[in-house]
Design a protein around this motif. Structure first.
Motif: not given
Length: 248
Positions: A212-221, A230-232
């Motif tokens: 799934t798509y993610h950022t350095p601090r969140t992940r879309k779940l 959404g981002h968690c």
């Protein structure tokens, strides 16, 4: 030789008359003499002593310690030692205050990205801050593993290019893929996520988290409790495994 009344010595030392009287009752600053009318009179030496008392009080020394020090013969040496000890205490308190200030600054930074403030939000932030170091250590291991993978990949590719022998590169790529899968499983086994809507802390399946798509601090779940997609927020979730094991 000058004589000072209680009010005069209080004014010269920047304290109240009640303070001077209090030191008298504690036998810390006893007036040198009493006038015919019964007024307390203080000498120049008493004034110097009062200034020392005020200085020690401003340094944070308790009244009892000051009284004991002033009753000793080698007052100067004892005061020097006490001041050193008090300096250590104050520096420790300063470090503790600085630590608390750093925590407050971290909380303020975390709150900047929060739209709906609530008690649950504070709990989420507290959890994030608590395991921030553990999460960083885990990510550092991931970075080190990534470096090892890069070295294997680049090294075998250069060897293939220079020697014309391809199989070390193929073997290296198999090793890189296996290491990548293992380190990813290792990582996702030790992290968890916080749903920003219901504040549920959960561990997603490896497949759902990996692709799934993610950022350095969140992940879309997808939250297993409220169903929100959404981002968690990512946290270190090793202690969550311990909590669930304890419940069982």
């Amino acid at each position: 030789m000058s004589k000072y009344t209680t009010g005069e010595i209080a004014k010269l030392c920047g304290v109240t008359v009640r303070t001077v009287q209090y030191y008298d009752t504690r036998n810390i600053l006893i007036p040198s003499e009493l006038s015919e009318g019964g007024r307390r009179l203080y000498s120049e030496d008493d004034l110097k002593k009062m200034k020392i008392i005020c200085f020690l009080r401003e340094a944070g020394l308790p009244i009892k310690s000051i009284g004991e020090v002033l009753s000793e013969e080698d007052t100067g040496s004892i005061i020097s030692i006490l001041l050193e000890q008090q300096e250590q205490v104050l520096r420790q308190e300063l470090n503790e205050c600085q630590t608390k200030l750093n925590v407050l600054e971290q909380i303020r930074r975390e709150l900047k990205g929060v739209d709906n403030f609530s008690v649950e939000t504070i709990g989420d932030i507290a959890r994030i801050m608590k395991n921030k170091k553990a999460l960083w250590r885990l990510r550092r291991r991931m970075i080190m593993a990534g470096i090892v993978m890069d070295v294997i990949e680049i090294g075998t590719a250069v060897f293939w290019w220079q020697s014309g022998i391809w199989w070390p590169f193929a073997a290296g790529m198999c090793m890189v893929i296996a290491l990548g899968v293992w380190i990813s499983a290792y990582y996702f086994k030790r992290i968890a996520y916080i749903c920003p809507q219901c504040h549920e802390v959960f561990k997603p399946r490896f497949k759902d988290a990996f692709f799934t798509y993610h950022t350095p601090r969140t992940r879309k779940l997808t939250c297993p409790k409220c169903g929100r997609r959404g981002h968690c927020v990512e946290i270190y979730g090793e202690e969550l495994r311990g909590e669930k094991a304890g419940e069982k």
